[in-house]
Write a protein that holds these residues in place. Sequence first.
Motif, PDB file in Angstrom:
ATOM      1  N   ASP A   1      -5.880   9.441  10.889  1.00  0.00           N
ATOM      2  CA  ASP A   1      -4.922   8.341  10.780  1.00  0.00           C
ATOM      3  C   ASP A   1      -5.359   7.138  11.605  1.00  0.00           C
ATOM      4  O   ASP A   1      -5.940   7.285  12.691  1.00  0.00           O
ATOM      5  CB  ASP A   1      -3.534   8.787  11.252  1.00  0.00           C
ATOM      6  N   LEU A   2      -5.059   5.966  11.076  1.00  0.00           N
ATOM      7  CA  LEU A   2      -5.371   4.705  11.746  1.00  0.00           C
ATOM      8  C   LEU A   2      -4.057   4.004  12.090  1.00  0.00           C
ATOM      9  O   LEU A   2      -3.156   3.920  11.261  1.00  0.00           O
ATOM     10  CB  LEU A   2      -6.220   3.824  10.832  1.00  0.00           C
TER      11      LEU A   2
ATOM     12  N   SER B   1       0.845  -1.205   0.000  1.00  0.00           N
ATOM     13  CA  SER B   1       0.000   0.000   0.000  1.00  0.00           C
ATOM     14  C   SER B   1       0.873   1.245   0.000  1.00  0.00           C
ATOM     15  O   SER B   1       1.922   1.292   0.647  1.00  0.00           O
ATOM     16  CB  SER B   1      -0.929  -0.004   1.210  1.00  0.00           C
ATOM     17  N   PHE B   2       0.427   2.244  -0.747  1.00  0.00           N
ATOM     18  CA  PHE B   2       1.108   3.529  -0.800  1.00  0.00           C
ATOM     19  C   PHE B   2       0.071   4.590  -1.134  1.00  0.00           C
ATOM     20  O   PHE B   2      -1.048   4.277  -1.542  1.00  0.00           O
ATOM     21  CB  PHE B   2       2.238   3.512  -1.850  1.00  0.00           C
TER      22      PHE B   2
ATOM     23  N   VAL C   1     -20.799  14.773   8.008  1.00  0.00           N
ATOM     24  CA  VAL C   1     -20.437  14.122   6.743  1.00  0.00           C
ATOM     25  C   VAL C   1     -20.063  12.676   7.018  1.00  0.00           C
ATOM     26  O   VAL C   1     -19.535  12.340   8.077  1.00  0.00           O
ATOM     27  CB  VAL C   1     -19.266  14.847   6.044  1.00  0.00           C
ATOM     28  N   GLN C   2     -20.339  11.828   6.044  1.00  0.00           N
ATOM     29  CA  GLN C   2     -19.930  10.430   6.113  1.00  0.00           C
ATOM     30  C   GLN C   2     -19.028  10.131   4.911  1.00  0.00           C
ATOM     31  O   GLN C   2     -19.264  10.629   3.805  1.00  0.00           O
ATOM     32  CB  GLN C   2     -21.141   9.496   6.093  1.00  0.00           C
ATOM     33  N   PHE C   3     -18.002   9.318   5.140  1.00  0.00           N
ATOM     34  CA  PHE C   3     -17.077   8.972   4.074  1.00  0.00           C
ATOM     35  C   PHE C   3     -16.472   7.603   4.373  1.00  0.00           C
ATOM     36  O   PHE C   3     -16.630   7.058   5.474  1.00  0.00           O
ATOM     37  CB  PHE C   3     -15.984  10.032   3.919  1.00  0.00           C
ATOM     38  N   VAL C   4     -15.793   7.043   3.379  1.00  0.00           N
ATOM     39  CA  VAL C   4     -15.228   5.698   3.498  1.00  0.00           C
ATOM     40  C   VAL C   4     -13.726   5.756   3.260  1.00  0.00           C
ATOM     41  O   VAL C   4     -13.255   6.469   2.366  1.00  0.00           O
ATOM     42  CB  VAL C   4     -15.856   4.727   2.474  1.00  0.00           C
ATOM     43  N   GLN C   5     -12.983   4.995   4.068  1.00  0.00           N
ATOM     44  CA  GLN C   5     -11.557   4.825   3.838  1.00  0.00           C
ATOM     45  C   GLN C   5     -11.262   3.336   3.700  1.00  0.00           C
ATOM     46  O   GLN C   5     -11.815   2.521   4.438  1.00  0.00           O
ATOM     47  CB  GLN C   5     -10.723   5.453   4.961  1.00  0.00           C
ATOM     48  N   VAL C   6     -10.399   2.989   2.753  1.00  0.00           N
ATOM     49  CA  VAL C   6     -10.082   1.600   2.462  1.00  0.00           C
ATOM     50  C   VAL C   6      -8.617   1.343   2.823  1.00  0.00           C
ATOM     51  O   VAL C   6      -7.735   2.132   2.466  1.00  0.00           O
ATOM     52  CB  VAL C   6     -10.312   1.284   0.973  1.00  0.00           C
ATOM     53  N   TYR C   7      -8.383   0.230   3.521  1.00  0.00           N
ATOM     54  CA  TYR C   7      -7.046  -0.120   3.979  1.00  0.00           C
ATOM     55  C   TYR C   7      -6.683  -1.522   3.477  1.00  0.00           C
ATOM     56  O   TYR C   7      -7.571  -2.329   3.182  1.00  0.00           O
ATOM     57  CB  TYR C   7      -6.981  -0.115   5.514  1.00  0.00           C
ATOM     58  N   PRO C   8      -5.384  -1.823   3.401  1.00  0.00           N
ATOM     59  CA  PRO C   8      -4.987  -3.205   3.110  1.00  0.00           C
ATOM     60  C   PRO C   8      -5.485  -4.122   4.228  1.00  0.00           C
ATOM     61  O   PRO C   8      -5.572  -3.705   5.391  1.00  0.00           O
ATOM     62  CB  PRO C   8      -3.452  -3.146   3.110  1.00  0.00           C
TER      63      PRO C   8
ATOM     64  N   LEU D   1      -1.406   2.479   9.591  1.00  0.00           N
ATOM     65  CA  LEU D   1      -2.059   1.732   8.509  1.00  0.00           C
ATOM     66  C   LEU D   1      -2.523   2.757   7.477  1.00  0.00           C
ATOM     67  O   LEU D   1      -3.470   3.497   7.721  1.00  0.00           O
ATOM     68  CB  LEU D   1      -3.239   0.918   9.048  1.00  0.00           C
ATOM     69  N   LYS D   2      -1.842   2.804   6.368  1.00  0.00           N
ATOM     70  CA  LYS D   2      -2.130   3.815   5.358  1.00  0.00           C
ATOM     71  C   LYS D   2      -3.301   3.388   4.474  1.00  0.00           C
ATOM     72  O   LYS D   2      -3.353   2.258   3.991  1.00  0.00           O
ATOM     73  CB  LYS D   2      -0.887   4.068   4.489  1.00  0.00           C
ATOM     74  N   SER D   3      -4.231   4.309   4.260  1.00  0.00           N
ATOM     75  CA  SER D   3      -5.375   4.009   3.400  1.00  0.00           C
ATOM     76  C   SER D   3      -4.927   3.963   1.945  1.00  0.00           C
ATOM     77  O   SER D   3      -4.060   4.735   1.516  1.00  0.00           O
ATOM     78  CB  SER D   3      -6.471   5.066   3.571  1.00  0.00           C
TER      79      SER D   3
END
Length: 273
Positions: free
Chosen positions: A201-202, A57-58, A238-245, A220-222
Motif C-alpha cells: 500500500d502507498l 480511481s477505484f 521480482v519486479q512489477f509496476v503499479q499505476v496510481y492517479p 493512494l489506491k492503484s
Amino acid sequence: MKKMLYPFIFLCSICSVSAQAIKPLDTIYANEHKAVALFFPSTIKHGITGSTNFVFSFNRVKQQRFGLLQAYPGAESNLLVLGSDGQVFSYILRYGKKLSQLNYFIPKEESIGNETGQTSLRFQENKTFTALDSKAENSEAIALEKLCRQLLKTPRPFNQIKQNKGVVLKMTNSMYHGDQVFVVFEIQNKSQIDYEINALDLYRVNGTKKRKSSYQEVPLKSVYQFKRPSQVSSGSKVQFVQVYPKFTLGKNERLKITLGELNGGRNLNLKLR
C-alpha cells in the motif's frame, strides 16, 4: 378565453411535475492535495469523469464500494458511476482550494436510475458516457500494459530500499505520464522461506505521529498493476509496476509504502519524500 386557459394550466402543471422529477445534480469538490473518498451502496463496476483534470480511481481488479477522487485546477466536469447492482450515480465536479468535506457516504436513494431498465431523465443526459466506457477502458488497459512493459525493459535505479529479515523492498522514483503515476517495485527474498504478499500500500502522509491531531495518512489506491506477484520464492526477486492517479506532495507531505506478509511478521515500512 376559458377554453384557451384550461390547456395552458394543464401544460404548466405537467412542466411543474417534470421539473420536480429532475432533481439538480449534487456538486462534489476536490483538489490535488487531498483524496476525497466516495462510499457507494454497492461495489463499483465502472467510473468515469468528463475531464482529465479530475481523476476517479477505484479497484478495477477486485470490486470495492469506495473510490478516491482528486482534481487539478480547471473547468468543472462530471462524474458517472455504475454500481454492480446496476444503479447509476451522477455528480457535478468542481475544483476547490479548500475542502469542507473529505468523505461522502452515498445512499441508494441518490441513484439517478438503473441500467437494467428503470432509467430517469437525468440518466438519459449522461448515457453516452456508459456506452463509451467499456471501449475506452479496454484501450486504456492496452496502453497501460505497453508502458509498464517498457518500464521493466528499461532499467532504472532503485533509490528507495528497505530490508527486514531477508526480505528487501526497492522502489524507483515516480514517473509521470498524463494523469497517472508509474512506480516500479522490486521485492527480493534472501531468506529460506517463501514470502507471500498480503498487501503493498502507498500512503500520502501529512504531519507527524507526535502531534496526533494533525497526523493524517491518506491511501493512494492503484488503478492498474502489472506483473505483481502473490508470492516471492526463496532466493528469488521480482519486479512489477503499479499505476496510481496523478498526485503531488505538499510542503509538509511525504510518501509511505507498507509491505505486509500473509500469515507472517516480515512487514516493511518505507518512508520517503
